[in-house]
Enzyme design. Structure first.
Site, short mmCIF file in Angstrom:
data_model
loop_
_atom_site.label_atom_id
_atom_site.label_comp_id
_atom_site.label_asym_id
_atom_site.label_seq_id
_atom_site.Cartn_x
_atom_site.Cartn_y
_atom_site.Cartn_z
N ASP A 48 0.82 -1.23 0.00
CA ASP A 48 0.00 0.00 0.00
C ASP A 48 0.84 1.27 0.00
O ASP A 48 0.44 2.29 0.56
CB ASP A 48 -0.97 0.01 1.20
CG ASP A 48 -1.89 -1.19 1.20
OD1 ASP A 48 -2.27 -1.63 0.10
OD2 ASP A 48 -2.22 -1.69 2.30
N LYS B 53 1.92 2.05 -5.16
CA LYS B 53 2.47 1.46 -6.39
C LYS B 53 1.56 1.72 -7.58
O LYS B 53 2.01 1.98 -8.68
CB LYS B 53 2.67 -0.05 -6.22
CG LYS B 53 3.65 -0.43 -5.12
CD LYS B 53 3.70 -1.93 -4.90
CE LYS B 53 2.43 -2.51 -4.34
NZ LYS B 53 2.10 -2.08 -2.96
N GLY C 210 -4.57 -4.28 -3.75
CA GLY C 210 -5.56 -3.23 -4.01
C GLY C 210 -4.79 -1.98 -4.41
O GLY C 210 -4.11 -1.39 -3.58
N HIS C 211 -4.81 -1.65 -5.68
CA HIS C 211 -4.04 -0.51 -6.18
C HIS C 211 -5.01 0.58 -6.62
O HIS C 211 -5.81 0.37 -7.53
CB HIS C 211 -3.16 -0.94 -7.36
CG HIS C 211 -2.12 -1.94 -6.97
ND1 HIS C 211 -1.20 -2.47 -7.84
CD2 HIS C 211 -1.84 -2.51 -5.76
CE1 HIS C 211 -0.41 -3.32 -7.19
NE2 HIS C 211 -0.79 -3.37 -5.92
N GLN D 166 1.85 -6.06 -3.28
CA GLN D 166 2.36 -6.22 -1.90
C GLN D 166 3.66 -5.41 -1.73
O GLN D 166 3.87 -4.46 -2.44
CB GLN D 166 2.57 -7.70 -1.56
CG GLN D 166 1.28 -8.48 -1.37
CD GLN D 166 0.62 -8.92 -2.66
OE1 GLN D 166 1.26 -9.53 -3.50
NE2 GLN D 166 -0.65 -8.63 -2.83
P1 GDP Z 1 -0.68 0.32 -3.56
O1 GDP Z 1 -1.31 -0.93 -3.08
O2 GDP Z 1 0.80 0.37 -3.31
O3 GDP Z 1 -1.01 0.65 -4.99
O4 GDP Z 1 -1.29 1.51 -2.67
P2 GDP Z 1 -2.85 1.70 -2.32
O5 GDP Z 1 -3.54 2.17 -3.55
O6 GDP Z 1 -3.38 0.51 -1.63
O7 GDP Z 1 -2.77 2.83 -1.22
C1 GDP Z 1 -2.23 4.08 -1.50
C2 GDP Z 1 -3.35 5.14 -1.34
O8 GDP Z 1 -2.79 6.42 -1.26
C3 GDP Z 1 -4.32 5.21 -2.52
O9 GDP Z 1 -5.59 5.54 -2.05
C4 GDP Z 1 -3.74 6.33 -3.39
O10 GDP Z 1 -4.74 6.97 -4.17
C5 GDP Z 1 -3.22 7.24 -2.35
N1 GDP Z 1 -2.03 8.01 -2.70
C6 GDP Z 1 -0.95 7.64 -3.43
N2 GDP Z 1 -0.02 8.61 -3.41
C7 GDP Z 1 -0.52 9.60 -2.64
C8 GDP Z 1 0.00 10.83 -2.19
O11 GDP Z 1 1.11 11.22 -2.50
N3 GDP Z 1 -0.80 11.57 -1.36
C9 GDP Z 1 -2.03 11.17 -0.98
N4 GDP Z 1 -2.73 11.95 -0.18
N5 GDP Z 1 -2.53 10.00 -1.37
C10 GDP Z 1 -1.78 9.22 -2.17
P1 IMO Z 2 -0.97 -4.15 -2.22
O1 IMO Z 2 -0.53 -4.67 -3.58
C1 IMO Z 2 -0.91 -4.67 2.10
C2 IMO Z 2 -1.01 -8.78 3.60
C3 IMO Z 2 -2.25 -9.25 4.33
C4 IMO Z 2 -1.63 -10.23 5.30
C5 IMO Z 2 -0.54 -10.89 4.47
C6 IMO Z 2 -0.94 -12.21 3.86
O2 IMO Z 2 -2.23 -3.41 -2.23
O3 IMO Z 2 0.19 -3.42 -1.59
P2 IMO Z 2 -2.50 -12.85 1.80
O4 IMO Z 2 -3.95 -12.59 1.55
O5 IMO Z 2 -1.60 -12.26 0.77
O6 IMO Z 2 -2.17 -14.28 2.07
O7 IMO Z 2 -2.19 -12.08 3.19
O8 IMO Z 2 -0.22 -9.96 3.45
N1 IMO Z 2 -1.25 -8.23 2.24
C7 IMO Z 2 -1.17 -6.93 1.93
N2 IMO Z 2 -0.96 -5.86 2.73
N3 IMO Z 2 -1.05 -4.51 0.76
C8 IMO Z 2 -1.23 -5.58 -0.05
O9 IMO Z 2 -1.24 -5.49 -1.38
C9 IMO Z 2 -1.35 -6.86 0.54
N4 IMO Z 2 -1.56 -8.10 0.06
C10 IMO Z 2 -1.48 -8.93 1.11
O10 IMO Z 2 -2.88 -8.18 4.98
O11 IMO Z 2 -1.00 -9.54 6.35
MG MG Z 3 -2.87 -1.54 -1.81
#
Ligand code: GDP
Ligand code: IMO
Ligand code: MG
Length: 424
Positions: free
Chosen positions: A13, A16, A40-41, A223
């Site tokens: 999270d 990416k 979840g991206h 991840q």
């Molecule tokens: P990922 O799994 O690495 O793709 O990250 P996620 O999408 O799960 O979580 C990142 C969250 O932060 C998302 O809701 C993005 O829209 C948001 N985001 C990314 N970069 C920034 C930033 O620089 N500032 C803010 N406020 N939100 C950001």
């Molecule tokens: P993104 O791509 C954050 C965590 C789960 C749990 C562990 C194992 O959005 O960064 P799993 O279902 O993969 O067997 O769970 O990994 N986990 C993540 N945490 N971001 C993710 O993906 C994750 N995908 C799995 O919360 O701790």
């Molecule tokens: Mg994510």
């Protein structure tokens, strides 16, 4: 030809999806190489928010080819749901090819994911419950079902029948759960096969041809490094290789296909699920960061645990993946916090160590060594170039560079594409 990997340098999270979408403007191909719907991206573009789980974050550009590689665990129902969801938002999800070697997530994988978590009791991992671990377990046990198997009716029926029989025994006799209805699973999946057939291919060959043409390719990790099955905080990890090394096996390319590795690093640390987290903040500051940063998981909605930036883990990530460039995200979330702490080492038995321990027992004894920095205010959101950033934020970024031994070349100051600063 150029190959750039985007990986998470923490526990996932990091942003990416945002960074991949931004870089995809200049790429011809975007490839997911591991993970599945546990990811979840979130991508924000043109005033809309897109939540992606399986589909690469290049999908919003209509001319970009998106590939789901052989290392990904594909849940067909979730894939179609995501394609329909994207179309509902006006995005054309048709420029997508999936590997015929990728493994298929079956309903028994999801059932076993939650049953095995229940059986672990208080020692549960806190998985996303998407069946990813059990799907990879079958892959390595050599009983998995691949996309090419699903496309061959006889092979699929035979493999699925054998697996369902065995899994039902496991579900009933070991876990005390309800057995699954094999006929309806087989019927459901055979209906997916027809929708998958036109988009399934040997994606290693598709990539080879793109590389020959000189295309720019982005490999999008899911991840993060500390969730890597070998290098993360085992057993509180996922079941695949989010690090850059995962690209070669999960996309079917050689290491020479990679020129650049972008490590995405949130300006603080978050973690979903259980497991060690040395810089975790269990106080008001942690809650403040969670609320300001909207730190709730995309696949499950779970609150993310929040803490100070831990540069011991980012340095470890940099070394493991050969990170050349760091993309720092969410600096804005820290705006308004007067004193910001950064962990630069761990103290173990009175000595400062810089490595990240393998043993969780040893890690539990480590105390973070913090440096303290003066914060910055909300005006950082309006920065459009490096020079606009507050001096204190620049100092923070320089410290990240010193410790990770990689240049900070992207700074993200908001979720939208235009909230991105290219430093170099
Ligand atoms: P990922 O799994 O690495 O793709 O990250 P996620 O999408 O799960 O979580 C990142 C969250 O932060 C998302 O809701 C993005 O829209 C948001 N985001 C990314 N970069 C920034 C930033 O620089 N500032 C803010 N406020 N939100 C950001
Ligand atoms: P993104 O791509 C954050 C965590 C789960 C749990 C562990 C194992 O959005 O960064 P799993 O279902 O993969 O067997 O769970 O990994 N986990 C993540 N945490 N971001 C993710 O993906 C994750 N995908 C799995 O919360 O701790
Ligand atoms: Mg994510």
């Amino acid at each position: 030809m150029s190959g750039t990997v985007v990986i998470g340098a923490q526990w996932g999270d990091e942003g990416k999806g945002k960074i991949t979408d931004y870089l995809a403007e200049n790429a011809q191909v975007v490839v997911r190489y591991q993970g599945g719907t546990n990811a979840g991206h979130t991508v924000e573009a043109d005033g809309k928010q897109y939540k992606l789980h399986l589909i690469p974050s290049g999908i919003l550009y209509k001319d970009t080819l998106n590939i789901i590689g052989d290392g990904v665990a594909i849940d067909p129902a979730a894939l179609f749901e995501e394609m329909d969801y994207l179309r509902g938002l006006g995005a054309d999800a048709s420029n997508l090819v999936i590997s015929d070697r990728a493994h298929v997530v079956m309903p028994y994988h999801k059932a076993i994911d939650s049953l095995s978590e229940r059986r672990r009791g208080s020692s549960d991992i806190g998985t996303t419950g998407k069946g990813i671990g059990p799907c990879y377990t079958d892959k390595f046990e050599r009983s998995g079902i691949r996309v090419c198997d699903l496309l061959n009716r006889d092979v699929f029926v035979k493999k699925a029948t054998e697996n369902i029989e065995l899994k039902n025994e496991l579900i009933e006799k070991i876990y005390g759960g309800e057995p699954l209805d094999g006929d309806s699973i087989i019927e459901e999946y055979l209906s997916y096969a027809e929708r998958i057939r036109p988009i399934a291919a040997d994606t290693t060959y598709v990539l080879y041809k793109e590389m020959k043409k000189g295309s720019s390719i982005l490999f999008e990790g899911a991840q993060g490094t500390l969730l890597d099955i070998d290098y993360g905080t085992y057993p509180f990890v996922t079941s695949s290789h989010p690090i850059s090394g995962g690209v070669c096996v999960g996309a079917g390319v050689g290491p020479t296909a990679i020129d650049k590795v972008v490590g995405v690093c949130k300006a603080y640390t978050t973690r979903v699920g259980k497991g060690p987290f040395p810089t975790e903040l269990l106080d008001g500051t942690g809650n403040l960061i969670r609320e300001k940063g909207n730190e709730y998981g995309t696949p499950t909605g779970r609150p993310r645990r929040c803490g100070w930036l831990d540069l011991v883990i980012v340095k470890f990530a940099s070394r493991l993946s050969g990170i050349t460039d760091v993309a720092v995200t969410k600096l804005v979330t820290l705006a308004g916090i007067e004193k910001i702490k950064v962990c630069v080492g761990y103290e173990l038995n009175g000595k400062v160590i810089e490595y990240f321990p393998a043993s969780l027992e040893e890690l539990a004894k480590c105390k973070p060594v913090f440096e303290e920095y003066d914060g910055w205010d909300g005006s950082i959101m309006n920065a459009t170039e490096y020079a606009d950033l507050p001096e204190n934020a620049k100092r923070y970024l320089r410290r990240i560079e010193e410790i990770t031994e990689a240049r900070v070349s992207i700074v993200s100051v908001g979720p939208e594409r235009e909230h991105t600063i290219i430093v170099r």
